[in-house]
Scaffold this active site. Structure first.
Site, short mmCIF file in Angstrom:
data_model
loop_
_atom_site.label_atom_id
_atom_site.label_comp_id
_atom_site.label_asym_id
_atom_site.label_seq_id
_atom_site.Cartn_x
_atom_site.Cartn_y
_atom_site.Cartn_z
N CYS A 139 30.37 36.14 44.14
CA CYS A 139 29.91 36.96 43.01
C CYS A 139 31.05 37.76 42.40
CB CYS A 139 28.80 37.90 43.47
SG CYS A 139 29.19 38.80 44.98
N HIS A 169 27.69 45.52 42.37
CA HIS A 169 29.08 45.93 42.59
C HIS A 169 29.60 46.56 41.30
CE1 HIS A 169 29.21 43.30 46.10
NE2 HIS A 169 29.07 42.20 45.39
#
Ligand code: NAD
Length: 335
Positions: free
Chosen positions: A141, A221
């Site tokens: 990711c 994130h």
């Protein structure tokens, strides 16, 4: 033309999303998903109409749990043109022999090493390189999020040096075993972190250093991006380049955190609150002393999902043009 037959091995956070995204396309279909345990995720998969397969020694436990398996992992692999391996990082490697024996193509996720396949994929950066390949790794990711912005900026302005700090969610929302933590954890402590070399597995010419920490959140994130550029440019020039990228979404209008981004995904009625795009705060895009700075948020559970669909399309040679595949994938999933 008949649809490409796709199987998903490992129906967890990434696998369930990849299965739904593949099923939404008109040139590929899911022929089965493999689970090791007959848990709630297996029950939901059955409810959604997926054929469930499992390891040969687990068939009975599925039967007992009232979720009958359609067969073994080997049976599923035999029926597929391509398997998307979404088993936990490090586990996928051991399945390579199974796929090789059956002569099927396979995709692994970012938890495996680049060396497993020799080709690490990001649609905007290197789609054409995956055409016809048998084995491909879709990068993590974080690496996906970094490649999506570094590639177009490098192409336009040249990246002399990239310095990135990754502020990472400590666990996925459903992962009661790992989180939440009550700490800020430099991770790894030894620097630079492995994220830079991982970006280089897709973009070998980028000079990049990264550091990372885990924090008490499960939502997304956040990356702080600092790029030293070859050519002079303005913040507006950078916005123009990023604005051409369909998997980059500018956020503002009172969005001050990852919490509000997930609220946008909810309000858009995205499946599972997924935010497939990088979320770049356009207000943060700044040129200072010839260097570019900005913030972006990455939804770890979903940004790799459209990338898996594009990787399938390239490997199965269903579309030779990366831009066309990206547009087709986006349209089918509602991005
Ligand atoms: P997960 O733990 O949510 O799901 C893994 C699934 O595989 C589970 O259903 C588990 O029961 C099953 N499984 C376990 N052992 C198995 C085996 N031996 N054979 C078949 N299935 C098995 O994991 P995830 O988060 O979906 O991660 C999968 C891969 O995707 C990893 O490589 C990971 O690094 C990568 N990835 C994860 C994220 C994320 O944030 N979750 C983001 C991008 C990439």
């Amino acid at each position: 033309m008949s649809k490409a037959k796709i199987a998903v091995n490992g129906y967890g956070t990434i696998g369930k999303r990849v299965a739904d995204a593949v099923q939404a396309q008109d040139d590929m279909e899911i022929i089965g998903v493999a689970k090791t345990r007959p848990n709630y995720e297996a029950a939901v998969a059955a409810q959604l109409g997926y054929d469930i397969y499992t390891l040969a020694d687990r068939v009975e436990s599925f039967e007992k749990a009232g979720i009958p398996a359609a067969g073994t992992l080997d049976d599923m692999v035999e029926k597929a043109d391509l398997v998307v391996d979404c088993t936990p990082g490090g586990v996928g490697e051991s399945n390579k022999a199974v796929y090789e024996k059956a002569g099927v193509k396979a995709i692994w996720q970012g938890g495996e090493d680049h060396e497993l396949t020799g080709f690490s994929f990001n649609a905007v950066s290197n789609y054409e390189g995956a055409l016809g390949l048998d084995f491909v790794r879709v990068v993590s990711c974080n690496t996906t999020g970094l490649c999506r912005v570094i590639y177009p900026i490098d192409r336009e302005f040249g990246v002399k040096k990239a310095r990135i700090t990754l502020v990472r969610r400590s666990a996925d929302p459903n992962d009661a075993k790992k989180g939440p933590i009550n700490a800020i954890v430099p991770n790894p402590i030894k620097l630079p972190s492995h994220h830079g070399p991982d970006v280089k597995s897709v973009l070998p010419n980028i000079n990049i250093s990264t550091m990372a920490m885990k924090i008490p959140t499960t939502l997304m994130h956040l990356h702080t991006i600092n790029l030293e550029l070859e050519k002079d440019c303005t913040a507006e020039d950078v916005k123009e380049v990023l604005g051409t990228q369909s998997r980059v979404r500018f956020v503002g209008q009172g969005i001050t955190s990852t919490a509000e981004i997930i609220e946008v995904a909810r309000d858009l009625k995205r499946p599972r609150n997924d935010m497939w795009e990088n979320c770049v705060w356009d207000e943060s895009i700044t040129i200072d002393d010839g260097e570019l700075y900005f913030f972006q948020a990455i939804h770890q559970e979903s940004d790799v999902v459209p990338e898996n669909v594009d990787a399938i399309r390239a490997m199965m040679e269903l579309e030779s043009d990366g831009a066309k595949s990206i547009a087709k994938t986006n349209k089918a999933i509602g991005l």
